[in-house]
Design an enzyme around this catalytic site. Sequence first.
Site, PDB file in Angstrom:
ATOM      1  N   HIS A 140      16.515  -5.062 -28.758  1.00 62.77           N
ATOM      2  CA  HIS A 140      17.108  -6.117 -29.408  1.00 62.77           C
ATOM      3  C   HIS A 140      17.294  -7.148 -28.212  1.00 62.77           C
ATOM      4  O   HIS A 140      18.318  -6.791 -27.508  1.00 62.77           O
ATOM      5  CB  HIS A 140      18.376  -5.888 -30.109  1.00 62.77           C
ATOM      6  CG  HIS A 140      19.033  -7.128 -30.700  1.00 62.77           C
ATOM      7  ND1 HIS A 140      19.855  -7.026 -31.798  1.00 62.77           N
ATOM      8  CD2 HIS A 140      18.925  -8.545 -30.449  1.00 62.77           C
ATOM      9  CE1 HIS A 140      20.437  -8.237 -31.864  1.00 62.77           C
ATOM     10  NE2 HIS A 140      19.695  -9.147 -31.081  1.00 62.77           N
ATOM     11  N   LYS A 188      19.883 -13.367 -28.701  1.00 66.10           N
ATOM     12  CA  LYS A 188      19.676 -14.782 -28.987  1.00 66.10           C
ATOM     13  C   LYS A 188      18.118 -15.209 -29.213  1.00 66.10           C
ATOM     14  O   LYS A 188      17.637 -16.200 -28.866  1.00 66.10           O
ATOM     15  CB  LYS A 188      20.310 -15.715 -27.892  1.00 66.10           C
ATOM     16  CG  LYS A 188      21.611 -15.910 -27.630  1.00 66.10           C
ATOM     17  CD  LYS A 188      22.586 -16.135 -28.795  1.00 66.10           C
ATOM     18  CE  LYS A 188      24.107 -15.896 -28.753  1.00 66.10           C
ATOM     19  NZ  LYS A 188      24.607 -15.861 -29.944  1.00 66.10           N
ATOM     20  N   GLY A 197      16.579 -14.029 -32.449  1.00 64.03           N
ATOM     21  CA  GLY A 197      16.481 -13.502 -33.846  1.00 64.03           C
ATOM     22  C   GLY A 197      16.226 -12.074 -34.132  1.00 64.03           C
ATOM     23  O   GLY A 197      15.938 -11.807 -35.155  1.00 64.03           O
ATOM     24  N   HIS A 218      23.897  -3.474 -27.302  1.00 67.55           N
ATOM     25  CA  HIS A 218      22.620  -4.153 -26.577  1.00 67.55           C
ATOM     26  C   HIS A 218      22.164  -3.683 -25.486  1.00 67.55           C
ATOM     27  O   HIS A 218      22.042  -4.265 -24.350  1.00 67.55           O
ATOM     28  CB  HIS A 218      23.213  -5.659 -26.463  1.00 67.55           C
ATOM     29  CG  HIS A 218      23.441  -6.665 -27.569  1.00 67.55           C
ATOM     30  ND1 HIS A 218      22.612  -6.928 -28.519  1.00 67.55           N
ATOM     31  CD2 HIS A 218      24.620  -7.076 -27.852  1.00 67.55           C
ATOM     32  CE1 HIS A 218      23.077  -7.510 -29.317  1.00 67.55           C
ATOM     33  NE2 HIS A 218      24.554  -7.602 -28.991  1.00 67.55           N
TER      34      HIS A 218
END
EC number: 2.8.2.-
Length: 172
Positions: free
Chosen positions: A89, A92, A94, A146
Amino acid sequence: MEDRSHKVLLALVMLFLFAVIVLQYVCPGTECQLLRLRALSPAAAASDPYRAEDETPARFVPRFNFSAGDLLRRVDFNIKGDDLIVFLHIQKTGGTTFGRHLVQNVRLEVPCDCRPGQKKCTCHRPGKRETWLFSRFSTGWSCGLHADWTELTNCVPSVVDSKKEVRLRPSR
């Protein structure tokens, strides 16, 4: 009669000014696609997308020039085997929407089980109790919030292998 023609002329001028004002709101600046008739021509479609219309050098030069073969290659994913999709991921871009799409909308023999109120979905392989998807929506934040590429390459094998018996671990 002359008074009526002046009113018609005034109405046309007002209509023209209104159209110009609306056009400025719809297409500000010089980048309006509605006014670029050249963009609709077949020659413009075949031109280099990184070349400016006035033929000045490009401000953006791509770092990665992928060949058509790279972009069109087919990768077979064996959901019944040991293949694993690891979703990286990038913030920012999507990624949250795409991650949800992977667990909710992909048509599979055994779709992911997403229950209301739960943040994670259960994405098991057909006939097995192991996951085929490594993402925050299926395994949670197993490698941290993240996690980047380096963290994932160090973390994913240990997390996945820790959930299997030693004799069932695939060779990678």
